[in-house]
Motif scaffolding. Sequence first.
Motif, PDB file in Angstrom:
ATOM      1  N   SER A  89       8.213   3.502   3.160  1.00 38.43           N
ATOM      2  CA  SER A  89       7.182   4.256   2.451  1.00 38.43           C
ATOM      3  C   SER A  89       5.933   3.415   2.231  1.00 38.43           C
ATOM      4  O   SER A  89       4.881   3.942   1.893  1.00 38.43           O
ATOM      5  N   PHE A  90       6.074   2.102   2.413  1.00 37.80           N
ATOM      6  CA  PHE A  90       4.973   1.189   2.161  1.00 37.80           C
ATOM      7  C   PHE A  90       4.587   0.518   3.465  1.00 37.80           C
ATOM      8  O   PHE A  90       5.440   0.093   4.237  1.00 37.80           O
ATOM      9  N   GLU A  91       3.285   0.451   3.721  1.00 37.02           N
ATOM     10  CA  GLU A  91       2.789  -0.087   4.986  1.00 37.02           C
ATOM     11  C   GLU A  91       3.242  -1.525   5.188  1.00 37.02           C
ATOM     12  O   GLU A  91       3.320  -2.313   4.253  1.00 37.02           O
ATOM     13  N   ALA A  92       3.480  -1.846   6.419  1.00 37.06           N
ATOM     14  CA  ALA A  92       3.985  -3.171   6.784  1.00 37.06           C
ATOM     15  C   ALA A  92       2.995  -4.297   6.479  1.00 37.06           C
ATOM     16  O   ALA A  92       3.409  -5.425   6.280  1.00 37.06           O
ATOM     17  N   ASP A  93       1.706  -4.014   6.421  1.00 37.69           N
ATOM     18  CA  ASP A  93       0.739  -5.081   6.207  1.00 37.69           C
ATOM     19  C   ASP A  93       0.666  -5.555   4.749  1.00 37.69           C
ATOM     20  O   ASP A  93      -0.155  -6.383   4.401  1.00 37.69           O
ATOM     21  N   LEU A  94       1.536  -5.045   3.902  1.00 41.12           N
ATOM     22  CA  LEU A  94       1.567  -5.532   2.532  1.00 41.12           C
ATOM     23  C   LEU A  94       2.020  -6.980   2.472  1.00 41.12           C
ATOM     24  O   LEU A  94       1.603  -7.755   1.644  1.00 41.12           O
ATOM     25  N   GLY A  95       2.927  -7.318   3.295  1.00 41.48           N
ATOM     26  CA  GLY A  95       3.501  -8.650   3.263  1.00 41.48           C
ATOM     27  C   GLY A  95       4.891  -8.572   3.848  1.00 41.48           C
ATOM     28  O   GLY A  95       5.323  -7.557   4.359  1.00 41.48           O
ATOM     29  N   GLN A  96       5.590  -9.637   3.762  1.00 39.69           N
ATOM     30  CA  GLN A  96       6.912  -9.716   4.355  1.00 39.69           C
ATOM     31  C   GLN A  96       7.942  -9.093   3.422  1.00 39.69           C
ATOM     32  O   GLN A  96       7.989  -9.407   2.235  1.00 39.69           O
ATOM     33  N   GLU A 143      12.325   4.643   0.505  1.00 43.89           N
ATOM     34  CA  GLU A 143      12.666   3.563   1.425  1.00 43.89           C
ATOM     35  C   GLU A 143      11.497   2.603   1.553  1.00 43.89           C
ATOM     36  O   GLU A 143      10.356   2.964   1.289  1.00 43.89           O
ATOM     37  N   ALA A 144      11.812   1.410   2.005  1.00 42.79           N
ATOM     38  CA  ALA A 144      10.773   0.400   2.204  1.00 42.79           C
ATOM     39  C   ALA A 144       9.705   0.906   3.164  1.00 42.79           C
ATOM     40  O   ALA A 144       8.544   0.542   3.056  1.00 42.79           O
TER      41      ALA A 144
END
Length: 169
Positions: free
Chosen positions: A160-167, A157-158
């Motif tokens: 799984s990746f930290e929110a600070d990667l980008g939008q 799922e999305a």
Amino acid sequence: MKFQLPGIEQTAQFARQLAGELKAGDLIILSGELGAGKTTFTQTLGEALGVRPGIISPTFVLVRIHPSLIGGPDLVHVDAYRLGSAAEIDDIDLENTLDSSVTVVEWGEGRVEHLSDSYLLIRLERPSESPEAAGDEDSEPRSLELTAVGPRWADLEAGSFEADLGQQH
């Protein structure tokens, strides 16, 4: 899953986070134009996996194997740009290392999907002209689209990746 990443550092961060999800037998297919960041992505992924440094584009040798330095899976790095058919892919014998390594294939879309019933397709795009970057490739925003295929990735799922990667879109 699609992410808008502000620059190459966030693309590298995505690769580091993805490395934490990978295990032997995983196939990653990288797609994108020249300069989109495929090799940089693979370099960061390899670093995070703990493989031997020195990852460069395998354009002329087609395949490079980077052994793990920490007891994890090796990284098999493939450049399929010059390969035009599934038969040519089969000739380089990726099946021999597929189960025991993480395999990353640049320019692999439409060429290597037959190798596994599960894979990740990552499309990287960089705008051709970005006023935000003003000629600095490292700070140019990138679009990263992740498509998870098969049972291995059914639960990815999305989140799984930290929110600070980008939008995310």
